[in-house]
Design an enzyme around this catalytic site. Structure first.
Site: not given
Ligand code: NDP
Length: 328
Positions: A52, A57, A217, A224, A296, A299
């Protein structure tokens, strides 16, 4: 590790992996092309076939990075499903080119996205938000025309209201246009309203498919943020100050702690539990995961091991924690 499964995108014939991979925040700000290649490879090795993206972005950089990475990896075009989303625009200072779903913008935005991705077409094209200033009819005609032109195979929406979705569907039906196939709402243990209540009738009525976002979220559900904001995490990044109060909310972090106890009992991490919980909803076609590093990705994509363990009893236990008044 449990094998990936594939679900139909709503009533369409297209199959998407139940866990998919997206690039919001990460590609551009945290992930360059080299790391993108590693993350994309890890996801694909785990069976992910849907990736996606969105025009907005990192101001177009995310599409550029994903396009470059896939080209360098030499993936054959038929072997993956890729999306982009348009609405906010990247030519912010030009009239008609930002925060709109008017025909002019849509027709030009898709060309820009394809150029950055280095592709002839995207599989899925979304209206990234609704635009109250453009008649829905104009948007439906333009999206349908883009599908007819072959620049996108299916079109859908993100965060539209059920009323807007119904209006779009009915216009498309009345004029024999390509109908919207999927919606991309937020869905996680702390945000359930659209998926579980607002859209409830649309799954049966016209087979709406869901590609849901932010299963953790923004990382809160990984645990974390229990002791503050770790360096390098999403909430620590410049431009994401708005996330800080949300992810450090003591009540929510207490709930994450209680969820962690269940996860540990099941032999999974709380991230895996949270992602699996989204996939446990049969109306969800795919859960779009996000990651800022390869560990990540590994996992998160093992979350299917947790899915198998989400019995009705475990789901009820989870519901007691996240919403004592809401039962699934
Ligand atoms: P998540 O809520 O899963 O957050 C992902 C973030 O959480 C990572 O970038 C990382 O950030 C942290 N993370 C992920 N896995 C782990 C782990 N195992 N342990 C610890 N930290 C972790 O998803 P996103 O908010 O990234 O959303 C997913 C996808 O959905 C996006 O990439 C996008 O494609 C889509 N999206 C669509 C939207 C829309 O309006 N249509 C809006 C938002 C997202 P870090 O390491 O930096 O802390």
């Amino acid at each position: 590790m449990t094998d990936m499964t594939y679900r139909r995108l709503g009533r369409s014939g297209l199959k998407v992996s139940v866990l998919s991979f997206g690039s919001w925040v990460t590609f551009g700000d945290q992930v360059d092309t080299a790391l993108a290649k590693e993350c994309l490879t890890a996801a694909r090795d785990a069976g992910v076939n849907f990736f996606d993206n969105a025009e907005a972005y990192a101001g177009g950089q995310s599409e550029q990075i994903m396009g470059d990475a896939i080209a360098e990896l030499g993936w054959e075009r038929h072997s993956y499903v890729i999306s982009t989303k348009i609405y906010w625009g990247i030519h912010k200072d030009v009239v008609n080119m930002a925060n709109t779903l008017n025909r002019k913008y849509l027709m030009q935005a898709i060309d820009g996205s394809l150029e950055r991705l280095g592709l002839d077409f995207v599989d899925l094209l979304y209206c990234h938000r609704a635009d109250p200033e453009t008649p829905i009819e104009e948007t439906v005609w333009a999206m349908s025309d883009i599908v007819s032109s072959g620049k996108a195979l299916y079109w859908g929406t993100s965060e539209w209201t059920a009323e807007e979705l119904r209006a779009a569907y009915e216009i498309a039906e009345r004029h024999h246009l390509h109908k919207p196939v999927m919606e991309q709402p937020q869905y996680n243990l702390f945000e359930t309203k659209k998926v579980e209540r607002e859209y409830a009738r649309l799954y049966e009525d016209w087979g709406l498919g869901l590609t849901t976002w932010s299963p953790l979220a923004s990382g809160l559900l990984s645990g974390k943020y229990a002791d503050g904001i770790p360096e390098g995490s999403r909430a620590s990044l410049p431009g994401y100050e708005w996330l800080r109060d949300f992810v450090t909310d003591p009540a929510k972090n207490e709930q994450v702690k209680e969820l962690t106890v269940i996860a540990e009992r099941l032999g999974v991490t709380v991230s895996q539990l949270a992602i699996a919980w989204c996939a446990a909803n049969p109306n969800v076609s795919t859960v779009i995961t996000g990651a800022s590093n390869v560990d990540q990705v590994h996992e998160n994509l093992k979350a299917l091991d947790a899915l198998e363990q989400l019995t009705p009893e475990v789901l009820a236990e989870i519901a007691e924690i996240t919403s004592p008044f809401r039962k699934r």
